[in-house]
Design an enzyme around this catalytic site. Structure first.
Site, short mmCIF file in Angstrom:
data_model
loop_
_atom_site.label_atom_id
_atom_site.label_comp_id
_atom_site.label_asym_id
_atom_site.label_seq_id
_atom_site.Cartn_x
_atom_site.Cartn_y
_atom_site.Cartn_z
N LEU A 1 0.78 -0.97 -0.23
CA LEU A 1 0.04 -0.14 -0.13
C LEU A 1 0.71 1.13 -0.08
CD1 LEU A 1 -2.88 1.73 0.49
CD2 LEU A 1 -2.22 1.20 3.08
N SER A 2 0.67 2.11 -0.84
CA SER A 2 1.19 3.57 -1.02
C SER A 2 2.81 3.27 -0.94
CB SER A 2 0.72 4.28 0.39
OG SER A 2 1.17 5.66 0.24
N ALA A 3 3.48 3.86 0.00
CA ALA A 3 4.94 3.37 -0.18
C ALA A 3 5.40 1.88 -0.33
CB ALA A 3 5.73 3.95 0.91
N HIS B 1 -1.27 -1.01 -4.55
CA HIS B 1 -2.33 -0.37 -4.12
C HIS B 1 -1.98 1.13 -3.68
CE1 HIS B 1 -6.14 0.66 -2.13
NE2 HIS B 1 -6.59 -0.64 -2.26
N HIS C 1 -7.19 7.77 -0.21
CA HIS C 1 -5.76 6.78 -0.10
C HIS C 1 -5.87 6.00 0.86
CE1 HIS C 1 -1.60 6.66 -0.96
NE2 HIS C 1 -1.36 6.61 0.58
#
Length: 416
Positions: free
Chosen positions: A239-241, A263, A381
């Site tokens: 997720l994200s980073a 994601h 987010h």
């Protein structure tokens, strides 16, 4: 990145690190207003016009896209999107809140304690060291494991998260218990990044057998050897980073990971330092140019597409949803380099009492599904379909965990 913007961002970073946040915010705001305003629309198509994908496209059960105010600071369903009651006044303010905590996501952590996330199996803590460094991890072993060769999913958390939090939010341990697979949660160290973000944006952490990619890959190999994992069914998602780092892992270790899940992440090579990461997250023109110029490592361009499933909310103001498009475009470019094109079909759907979404499926010439994209309309987010017991989740979206697991089941490879 232009020289003026790069200089301004470097100065803002120094101000931020010294605690002079107001001065840094004023500097970046003034610089952006001078001609580098990030695109904050919900449009996600790649304006470069270079996407090498065949134009076969169909839409089924068309549902109008949700369009909340672009600067509302939250998704259309009112999900948690900031750590305070006041919403960011602009996309810049939202992004700067991420910058001031070392690229940390914006949504608040839940105040409640995590539920029982063991799901009936064992959730074991461990640590792994190689020449690049040491990282802690947690490993979920389903209760049905009795020495048989099971699959493994490596889960890379987002900024400020940890394995317990990520397991609770994604419910991946519950699925692992039900479907019998292992889940490995490497944990970023605060010494490596104050906000515990995986350093996807650092040049030294983007290459095979170097930095954090080498730690994650070697940790994966150790778990495979120790527990007799089915080496042809090893996957990585984040997720994200963590999503951006999952892409780094897929690009650099295509023989290790049979498929990947990204994601709310970013394409490979989208940044090389903190200022360029900020630009890539906001999808500025210079960030898109940087990504196109960097591309994949030359040695990897002839290799296979690593099957990839992408999730992104189209109202994500932390990582622009156009980054999800570019993840797919990178793999499609590899595929088309061998004289092949992909065929894409799409359909629209609706989660009962939740978000609508567009699900796009990319087929190769043989008809095999090699990529999927889930664009969740109105979502910000957070992990789509996740549990509110974890941070950075959106329970009203389609379940990213279920869909990634379904996608992974379809893809395996010969033992590395």
């Amino acid at each position: 990145m232009t020289d003026a913007l790069h200089a301004a961002m470097a100065k803002a970073t120094r101000l931020t690190r010294s605690g002079r946040l107001d001065e840094a915010a004023t500097l970046i705001r003034r610089t952006l207003r001078g001609g580098f305003a990030p695109d904050t629309s919900s449009k996600t198509s790649d304006s470069s016009g270079q996407e090498p994908i065949d134009g076969s496209f169909r839409v089924i059960d068309d549902i109008p896209q949700l369009t909340p105010p672009p600067d509302s600071g939250e998704s259309a369903h009112g999900s948690r999107h900031t750590a305070s009651a006041s919403a960011p006044s602009s996309a810049f303010d939202a992004a700067f809140r991420s910058l001031r905590t070392g690229l940390g996501p914006m949504m608040a952590k839940p105040s409640r304690t995590h539920p029982d996330i063991q799901a009936g199996g064992q959730f074991m803590a461990g640590s792994f060291t190689n020449p690049a460094g040491t990282r802690a991890y947690k490993l979920y072993i389903p209760s049905g494991y009795h020495g048989q060769a099971l699959p493994l999913i490596v889960m890379l958390h987002g900024c400020t998260q940890d394995p317990d939090d990520f397991a609770a939010g994604t419910r991946m341990n519950v699925l692992a218990e039900r479907e019998e697979f292992f889940v490995l949660y490497p944990e970023q160290a605060s010494e490596a990044n104050l906000s515990r973000c995986w350093n996807w944006f650092k040049a030294g952490d983007q290459h095979r057998d170097h930095g954090e990619p080498s730690i994650i890959a070697d940790m994966t190999r150790q778990i495979v050897r120790t527990h007799g994992i089915n080496a042809g069914r090893v996957y990585v998602a984040g997720l994200s980073a963590g999503g951006a780092m999952a892409m780094v892992m897929g690009v650099n270790y295509p023989e290790l990971y049979a498929a990947i899940g990204v994601h709310s992440g970013l394409p490979y090579g989208a940044a090389h330092d903190l200022p360029s990461a900020f630009a890539a997250m906001q999808q500025g023109e210079t960030a898109a140019l940087l990504q196109r110029e960097s591309g994949f490592p030359a040695a990897l361009k002839a290799l296979r597409i690593v099957p990839t499933i992408v999730f992104h909310g189209d109202r994500d103001t932390t990582v622009h949803p156009g980054n999800g498009d570019r993840v797919l475009t990178q793999w499609a470019t590899v595929h088309s380099g061998a004289g092949r094109k992909l065929r894409v079909t799409a359909n629209r759907g609706q989660v009962p009492q939740g978000h609508s979404y567009t699900h796009s499926i990319y087929h190769d010439a043989s008809g095999q599904i090699v990529m999927e994209q889930w664009l969740v309309h109105g979502a910000g987010h957070g992990w789509s379909g996740g549990s509110p017991q974890g941070s950075y989740t959106d329970p009203k979206g389609p379940s990213a965990s279920e869909e990634m697991l379904r996608f992974f089941r379809k893809h395996s490879q010969g033992k590395p």
